[in-house]
Design a protein around this motif. Sequence first.
Motif, PDB file in Angstrom:
ATOM      1  N   LEU A 181       0.866  -1.177   0.000  1.00 27.88           N
ATOM      2  CA  LEU A 181       0.000   0.000   0.000  1.00 27.88           C
ATOM      3  C   LEU A 181       0.903   1.229   0.000  1.00 27.88           C
ATOM      4  N   ASN A 182       0.847   2.030  -1.052  1.00 33.14           N
ATOM      5  CA  ASN A 182       1.713   3.205  -1.177  1.00 33.14           C
ATOM      6  C   ASN A 182       1.115   4.438  -0.517  1.00 33.14           C
ATOM      7  N   SER A 183      -0.197   4.618  -0.650  1.00 34.15           N
ATOM      8  CA  SER A 183      -0.838   5.768  -0.029  1.00 34.15           C
ATOM      9  C   SER A 183      -2.327   5.514   0.153  1.00 34.15           C
ATOM     10  N   CYS A 184      -2.875   6.193   1.149  1.00 27.59           N
ATOM     11  CA  CYS A 184      -4.309   6.146   1.435  1.00 27.59           C
ATOM     12  C   CYS A 184      -4.706   7.569   1.798  1.00 27.59           C
ATOM     13  N   GLU A 185      -5.595   8.152   1.002  1.00 27.06           N
ATOM     14  CA  GLU A 185      -5.963   9.561   1.189  1.00 27.06           C
ATOM     15  C   GLU A 185      -7.474   9.697   1.298  1.00 27.06           C
ATOM     16  N   GLU A 186      -7.916  10.393   2.330  1.00 22.16           N
ATOM     17  CA  GLU A 186      -9.330  10.689   2.484  1.00 22.16           C
ATOM     18  C   GLU A 186      -9.648  11.918   1.635  1.00 22.16           C
ATOM     19  N   VAL A 187     -10.429  11.718   0.575  1.00 26.75           N
ATOM     20  CA  VAL A 187     -10.778  12.809  -0.337  1.00 26.75           C
ATOM     21  C   VAL A 187     -11.855  13.685   0.291  1.00 26.75           C
ATOM     22  N   ASN A 188     -12.866  13.045   0.866  1.00 25.48           N
ATOM     23  CA  ASN A 188     -13.920  13.728   1.623  1.00 25.48           C
ATOM     24  C   ASN A 188     -14.515  12.724   2.602  1.00 25.48           C
ATOM     25  N   ASN A 189     -15.632  13.070   3.243  1.00 28.44           N
ATOM     26  CA  ASN A 189     -16.224  12.170   4.245  1.00 28.44           C
ATOM     27  C   ASN A 189     -16.642  10.820   3.693  1.00 28.44           C
ATOM     28  N   ALA A 190     -16.863  10.731   2.400  1.00 26.52           N
ATOM     29  CA  ALA A 190     -17.403   9.500   1.823  1.00 26.52           C
ATOM     30  C   ALA A 190     -16.518   8.876   0.752  1.00 26.52           C
ATOM     31  N   THR A 191     -15.295   9.374   0.546  1.00 25.63           N
ATOM     32  CA  THR A 191     -14.444   8.870  -0.529  1.00 25.63           C
ATOM     33  C   THR A 191     -13.001   8.721  -0.055  1.00 25.63           C
ATOM     34  N   VAL A 192     -12.405   7.570  -0.394  1.00 26.18           N
ATOM     35  CA  VAL A 192     -11.012   7.281  -0.063  1.00 26.18           C
ATOM     36  C   VAL A 192     -10.283   6.908  -1.347  1.00 26.18           C
ATOM     37  N   LYS A 193      -9.058   7.413  -1.501  1.00 22.46           N
ATOM     38  CA  LYS A 193      -8.230   7.127  -2.680  1.00 22.46           C
ATOM     39  C   LYS A 193      -7.020   6.311  -2.235  1.00 22.46           C
ATOM     40  N   LEU A 194      -6.817   5.144  -2.873  1.00 24.20           N
ATOM     41  CA  LEU A 194      -5.706   4.255  -2.548  1.00 24.20           C
ATOM     42  C   LEU A 194      -4.773   4.111  -3.744  1.00 24.20           C
ATOM     43  N   SER A 195      -3.494   4.024  -3.455  1.00 26.01           N
ATOM     44  CA  SER A 195      -2.488   3.731  -4.469  1.00 26.01           C
ATOM     45  C   SER A 195      -1.646   2.588  -3.938  1.00 26.01           C
ATOM     46  N   SER A 196      -1.455   1.537  -4.745  1.00 27.54           N
ATOM     47  CA  SER A 196      -0.697   0.383  -4.289  1.00 27.54           C
ATOM     48  C   SER A 196       0.097  -0.237  -5.426  1.00 27.54           C
ATOM     49  N   SER A 197       0.980  -1.161  -5.062  1.00 28.62           N
ATOM     50  CA  SER A 197       1.846  -1.817  -6.046  1.00 28.62           C
ATOM     51  C   SER A 197       1.906  -3.313  -5.779  1.00 28.62           C
ATOM     52  N   LEU A 198       2.157  -4.071  -6.848  1.00 27.87           N
ATOM     53  CA  LEU A 198       2.404  -5.508  -6.742  1.00 27.87           C
ATOM     54  C   LEU A 198       3.821  -5.777  -7.219  1.00 27.87           C
ATOM     55  N   TYR A 199       4.584  -6.549  -6.422  1.00 23.51           N
ATOM     56  CA  TYR A 199       5.964  -6.892  -6.767  1.00 23.51           C
ATOM     57  C   TYR A 199       6.106  -8.405  -6.830  1.00 23.51           C
ATOM     58  N   ARG A 200       6.923  -8.885  -7.750  1.00 17.97           N
ATOM     59  CA  ARG A 200       7.258 -10.292  -7.825  1.00 17.97           C
ATOM     60  C   ARG A 200       8.277 -10.574  -6.719  1.00 17.97           C
ATOM     61  N   LYS A 201       8.002 -11.535  -5.860  1.00 17.07           N
ATOM     62  CA  LYS A 201       8.851 -11.783  -4.695  1.00 17.07           C
ATOM     63  C   LYS A 201      10.245 -12.283  -5.073  1.00 17.07           C
ATOM     64  N   SER A 202      10.348 -13.069  -6.120  1.00 17.11           N
ATOM     65  CA  SER A 202      11.630 -13.688  -6.461  1.00 17.11           C
ATOM     66  C   SER A 202      12.719 -12.682  -6.819  1.00 17.11           C
ATOM     67  N   ASP A 203      12.345 -11.569  -7.472  1.00 19.00           N
ATOM     68  CA  ASP A 203      13.360 -10.586  -7.885  1.00 19.00           C
ATOM     69  C   ASP A 203      12.939  -9.137  -7.600  1.00 19.00           C
ATOM     70  N   HIS A 204      11.805  -8.951  -6.911  1.00 17.27           N
ATOM     71  CA  HIS A 204      11.295  -7.632  -6.516  1.00 17.27           C
ATOM     72  C   HIS A 204      11.016  -6.709  -7.708  1.00 17.27           C
ATOM     73  N   VAL A 205      10.664  -7.278  -8.851  1.00 15.21           N
ATOM     74  CA  VAL A 205      10.291  -6.488 -10.028  1.00 15.21           C
ATOM     75  C   VAL A 205       8.865  -5.981  -9.852  1.00 15.21           C
ATOM     76  N   LEU A 206       8.640  -4.704 -10.168  1.00  7.88           N
ATOM     77  CA  LEU A 206       7.302  -4.122 -10.120  1.00  7.88           C
ATOM     78  C   LEU A 206       6.433  -4.787 -11.192  1.00  7.88           C
ATOM     79  N   MET A 207       5.341  -5.395 -10.767  1.00  6.24           N
ATOM     80  CA  MET A 207       4.439  -6.078 -11.691  1.00  6.24           C
ATOM     81  C   MET A 207       3.248  -5.209 -12.080  1.00  6.24           C
ATOM     82  N   ALA A 208       2.772  -4.392 -11.130  1.00  8.71           N
ATOM     83  CA  ALA A 208       1.577  -3.592 -11.413  1.00  8.71           C
ATOM     84  C   ALA A 208       1.449  -2.447 -10.417  1.00  8.71           C
TER      85      ALA A 208
END
Length: 72
Positions: free
Chosen positions: A35-62
Motif C-alpha cells: 500500500l503506497n498511499s491512502c488519502e481521504e478525499v472527503n467524508n465519503a471517498t477514499v483514494k488508494l495507491s498500491s503496487s504488486l511486486y514479484r517476490k523472487s526478484d522484486h520487479v514491479l508487476m503492477a
Amino acid sequence: MRDDLERWEQTYATSTRDILYYANCDINDSIIYQLNSCEEVNNATVKLSSSLYRKSDHVLMARIFTIKKKIS
C-alpha cells in the motif's frame, strides 16, 4: 472514516479501479502487495495507491489506483 469504532474497510466499497500491468510471474512465484498511499478525499471517498511486486526478484508487476466510496 474518522470513527474509531468502525473499520473503514468494512463500510466502503470499490467504485473505480485502474490497474497498470508491467510484468508477469510464474505460477510458483509469490506476489508482494504494498500500500503506497491512502488519502481521504472527503467524508465519503477514499483514494488508494498500491503496487504488486514479484517476490523472487522484486520487479514491479503492477500499479493499482482505487477509489472507494462509503456505503450508505
